[in-house]
Design an enzyme around this catalytic site. Sequence first.
Site, PDB file in Angstrom:
ATOM      1  N   GLU A 194      19.232  11.270   5.376  1.00  0.00           N
ATOM      2  CA  GLU A 194      18.850  10.163   4.276  1.00  0.00           C
ATOM      3  C   GLU A 194      19.545  10.324   3.096  1.00  0.00           C
ATOM      4  O   GLU A 194      18.956  10.855   2.007  1.00  0.00           O
ATOM      5  CB  GLU A 194      17.494  10.245   4.216  1.00  0.00           C
ATOM      6  CG  GLU A 194      16.818   9.542   5.276  1.00  0.00           C
ATOM      7  CD  GLU A 194      15.225   9.251   5.228  1.00  0.00           C
ATOM      8  OE1 GLU A 194      14.678   8.551   6.073  1.00  0.00           O
ATOM      9  OE2 GLU A 194      14.734   9.831   4.229  1.00  0.00           O
ATOM     10  N   GLU A 387      15.343   7.788  13.024  1.00  0.00           N
ATOM     11  CA  GLU A 387      14.036   7.743  12.895  1.00  0.00           C
ATOM     12  C   GLU A 387      13.217   6.413  12.784  1.00  0.00           C
ATOM     13  O   GLU A 387      13.895   5.546  12.444  1.00  0.00           O
ATOM     14  CB  GLU A 387      13.637   8.363  11.463  1.00  0.00           C
ATOM     15  CG  GLU A 387      13.898   9.992  11.178  1.00  0.00           C
ATOM     16  CD  GLU A 387      13.582  10.217   9.941  1.00  0.00           C
ATOM     17  OE1 GLU A 387      12.452   9.604   9.174  1.00  0.00           O
ATOM     18  OE2 GLU A 387      14.170  11.351   9.250  1.00  0.00           O
TER      19      GLU A 387
HETATM   20  C1  BG6 Z   1      11.775   9.808   6.603  1.00  0.00           C
HETATM   21  C2  BG6 Z   1      11.964  11.333   6.385  1.00  0.00           C
HETATM   22  O1  BG6 Z   1      12.079   9.294   5.001  1.00  0.00           O
HETATM   23  O2  BG6 Z   1      10.524   9.465   6.484  1.00  0.00           O
HETATM   24  C3  BG6 Z   1      10.920  12.279   7.067  1.00  0.00           C
HETATM   25  O3  BG6 Z   1      13.396  11.831   6.734  1.00  0.00           O
HETATM   26  C4  BG6 Z   1       9.754  11.668   6.811  1.00  0.00           C
HETATM   27  O4  BG6 Z   1      11.155  13.653   6.594  1.00  0.00           O
HETATM   28  C5  BG6 Z   1       9.489  10.249   7.394  1.00  0.00           C
HETATM   29  O5  BG6 Z   1       8.749  12.321   7.409  1.00  0.00           O
HETATM   30  C6  BG6 Z   1       8.140   9.813   7.217  1.00  0.00           C
HETATM   31  O6  BG6 Z   1       7.670   9.668   6.233  1.00  0.00           O
HETATM   32  P1  BG6 Z   1       6.434  10.246   5.685  1.00  0.00           P
HETATM   33  O7  BG6 Z   1       6.518  10.371   4.168  1.00  0.00           O
HETATM   34  O8  BG6 Z   1       5.012   9.477   6.195  1.00  0.00           O
HETATM   35  O9  BG6 Z   1       6.156  11.493   6.369  1.00  0.00           O
END
Ligand code: BG6
Length: 490
Positions: A194, A387
């Site tokens: 990201e 993701e």
């Molecule tokens: C993404 C990141 O932005 O979101 C991850 O690359 C992160 O590292 C994921 O865990 C989900 O966000 P969060 O804050 O719920 O863990």
Amino acid sequence: MALRTGFPKGFLWGGATAASQVEGGWNEGGKGLDTADCRPAASHLTTEQRREPAFKEMTSEKIAAAIQCPDAGEYPFRRGSDGYHRWEEDLDLYAEMGLKVYRMSVSWARIFPNGDDVEPNQEGIDYYRRVLEGCRARGMKVFLTMLHYSIPINLVEKYGGWKNRELIDLYLRYARVLFENYGDLVDYWLPFNEMNAGRFLPFNGTALIRDREEHFDQSVYQGLHHQFLASALAVKLGHRLIPGSQIGCMIARFCHYVGSCRPEDQLQMLRDEQYTNWFYTDVMVRGIYPEYMERYFDLKNIEVKMQPGDQQILQKGTADFISFSYYFTQISTVDTAWEKTDGNLVTGSKNPYLTASEWGWQYDPMGLRITLNQLWDRYRKPLFVAENGLGATDVLEPDGTVHDAYRIAYLRHHVEAMREAIIDGVNLLGYTWWGVIDLVSNATMQMSKRYGFIYVDADDGGNGTFDRFKKDSFYWYQKCIATNGEDLGE
Ligand code: BG6
């Protein structure tokens, strides 16, 4: 041209984690202290308090306290999900689910404990070699994130983070070690997680401390410039050391909908898309700084310092594929009174047509289809959903089961959206669900915000056995993969 009917043969169904969130083992195997190890727990805070810059940003005071702290204490990333010790058991579970690809990251501080060491830490190199060989032995491809946020804390204390150009060379020294040692074991490389996080979560992304910067935005964009260069040079180096290697880029994709048909709102949406999304992919995929950023920099009194040859570096190191994280959509509007809700890395304007997760992230599978079409139309490069996932509160039943029908519904709808995008004509390589196993949340540092298909018996304070349990979604995804996305039933 025949209409596609669904997921192509060889579609890469997978799952994702990041070293700092899953591993723990913060001071073992020669690892140095890193930025994630210094982020204190915050599960006691309210949603409102978590929106405050004071929570999101790192201070010199917090860093000093963290460096002094000799144990895992109030630092959840130091424990993670204990993946450092349980990696074999975890890979067995991923293989049982049928994952075709595992997206994992390497901790820079395990390879170079201080970031600027002359020689790498052999114990760290050997550790990841065992994990990567473990993936191969279980028939899983590897999508390797070379840097998922955390960097050795020494690079913050001694160099001031990514605003310092010297970090480019230090990063390349690290990248070279990864390419030279794991070239035979990695299928897809990702130099940075990201890239736009440097703007939205500056300590994670560009390793900046607010009270040490005179002109914070200037430092953020200078840091980003150095990361763009480091990424482009890593693409070039990887291609040279491993002919035919696939080296991509990634952003957190923020999909916007216009709030009304007012021209001002439409212009706002264009700006939101340019400033939060397109800038990053335009640099990493087209290899150019887009003109629209000149106006933005002028407005914010930012002057990104470039050296002769920087433009050429960016042009020669463009990404082979585009990956992104996708969690929610938000509204673009000039109406400042519009109701707000949280999303990944940002707080945005709420869409009345959508429902949201317990953490306020608006659930929108169609936005994923739209995003895939937009990226494919603009760049015509293969895409990878690096993701996507649902953070929720899960209940471990006394018999060791977890009934997460809400996660199955979320997953099914996003899989359907990807299938529609593929039929729309998008070239999509794969999908790695975030976090395939419960891990520490990046933004809120909670274990109780669970994403996994595998439950980890630990709470926010690190109490528990850390034993693993298969959730209902584990079996659902297993069937989805076995039928290549054909069987999306119960
Ligand atoms: C993404 C990141 O932005 O979101 C991850 O690359 C992160 O590292 C994921 O865990 C989900 O966000 P969060 O804050 O719920 O863990």
